[in-house]
Every structure is written in structure tokens, then in C-alpha cells.
Scaffold this motif. Structure first.
Motif, mmCIF file in Angstrom:
data_model
loop_
_atom_site.group_PDB
_atom_site.id
_atom_site.type_symbol
_atom_site.label_atom_id
_atom_site.label_comp_id
_atom_site.label_asym_id
_atom_site.label_seq_id
_atom_site.Cartn_x
_atom_site.Cartn_y
_atom_site.Cartn_z
ATOM 1 N N GLU A 273 4.332 5.468 -5.593
ATOM 2 C CA GLU A 273 4.287 5.259 -7.139
ATOM 3 C C GLU A 273 3.192 6.495 -7.435
ATOM 4 O OE1 GLU A 273 5.574 4.682 -10.575
ATOM 5 O OE2 GLU A 273 6.485 3.766 -8.601
ATOM 6 N N ARG A 274 1.982 6.695 -6.903
ATOM 7 C CA ARG A 274 1.002 7.637 -7.233
ATOM 8 C C ARG A 274 1.536 8.886 -7.285
ATOM 9 N NH1 ARG A 274 -3.899 7.131 -3.865
ATOM 10 N NH2 ARG A 274 -4.207 5.265 -4.847
ATOM 11 N N GLU B 68 4.019 1.631 -1.117
ATOM 12 C CA GLU B 68 4.620 1.581 -2.187
ATOM 13 C C GLU B 68 3.909 2.349 -3.486
ATOM 14 O OE1 GLU B 68 7.648 1.619 -2.884
ATOM 15 O OE2 GLU B 68 8.241 1.103 -0.800
ATOM 16 N N ARG B 69 2.418 1.603 -3.287
ATOM 17 C CA ARG B 69 1.421 2.329 -4.274
ATOM 18 C C ARG B 69 1.411 3.614 -4.225
ATOM 19 N NH1 ARG B 69 -0.673 -2.779 -3.620
ATOM 20 N NH2 ARG B 69 -2.262 -1.784 -2.038
ATOM 21 N N THR C 254 1.075 -1.186 0.119
ATOM 22 C CA THR C 254 0.115 -0.049 -0.115
ATOM 23 C C THR C 254 0.701 1.284 -0.076
ATOM 24 O OG1 THR C 254 -1.908 -1.150 1.332
ATOM 25 C CG2 THR C 254 -1.692 1.258 1.327
#
Length: 137
Positions: free
Chosen positions: A116-117, A112-113, A110
Motif C-alpha cells: 500500500e505504501r 500488505e502495508r 506487514t
């Protein structure tokens, strides 16, 4: 008689090695608490950088690894002193490993997402960050 130390009105465990060469649960617990106190997470700013969430993921991974090791040690110590085999039969150590492993993966994924976003939104999808911008277009 055990040598008990009194510090600031609190009683400490006696200074003696664990019986039979077994691990000293009191020392393991103290080491666990000291490790937690020494590694305080940095707050995440209102306008966070992607690295803030990556650092938080690493912090959470370390915390879960320490909790996993400590819980496993406590359960294994209890299993050594249990008259039957209920603890070993329940496979609690394996349940700790599986459950906390899943939690670690969920948290890390979560964060890391999110990183990235933020990276995509802020740097136009460039994985290298603010110092490298896409050319052309």
C-alpha cells in the motif's frame, strides 16, 4: 520382513500402509517437502511493484498453512501413541493453530502495508495502479 528400497545409497521407508488405518506420517512428510520444493518464491526486485509484496504475502500464507497442517499431524500422531494424556492436556495442536495464525496475520499485514505504501508513493494514492491516474488538480 519389510520391503526396504535402496536408492542411491539411501534407505527409503518400507512400502506398507499405516497400521490401523492411521495416517502415514512418512508420506505426509514427503508430501510436505514436495509441496515446498514445488512452490519457490520469486525474488523481489530492487524497485519492487506493490504486487511483489502481495505475492510474497500469499506465498507466506500458503507456507504457514502447510507448516501448521504438518506440525498438527505430527503432534496428533504422537498423541495417539502416547501412553498418558500429556500431549492432549498441553493442547499443543491449539497452540500451533494460535501461534502460527498470529504469525501469518503479522506477516501478511506487514507485506500488505508495504504494498500500500509503494502504491501510494508511486501512483499518487490511486488504488488501481499505474494505468489510472487522478484527473484534475
Amino acid at each position: 520382513m519389510a520391503d526396504w528400497r535402496v536408492t542411491d545409497g539411501l534407505r527409503d521407508a518400507p512400502d506398507r500402509p499405516a497400521a490401523g488405518g492411521r495416517r502415514d506420517i512418512g508420506k505426509l512428510h514427503a508430501d510436505f517437502v514436495m509441496a515446498l520444493a514445488a512452490r519457490k518464491p520469486a525474488p523481489i526486485a530492487r524497485e519492487p511493484d506493490p504486487e511483489d509484496f502481495t505475492a510474497r504475502a500469499v506465498c507466506c500464507e500458503g507456507l504457514i498453512d502447510r507448516v501448521k497442517a504438518h506440525l498438527t499431524a505430527l503432534v496428533e500422531d504422537a498423541a495417539e501413541n502416547e501412553p498418558g494424556n500429556l500431549i492432549r492436556d498441553a493442547e499443543l495442536a491449539a497452540a500451533i493453530e494460535a501461534g502460527l495464525g498470529d504469525l501469518k496475520s503479522d506477516i501478511t499485514g506487514t507485506f500488505e502495508r508495504i504494498a500500500e505504501r509503494i502504491r501510494d508513493d508511486r501512483y499518487d494514492g490511486c488504488p488501481r495502479g499505474p494505468f489510472y491516474r487522478r484527473r484534475g488538480a
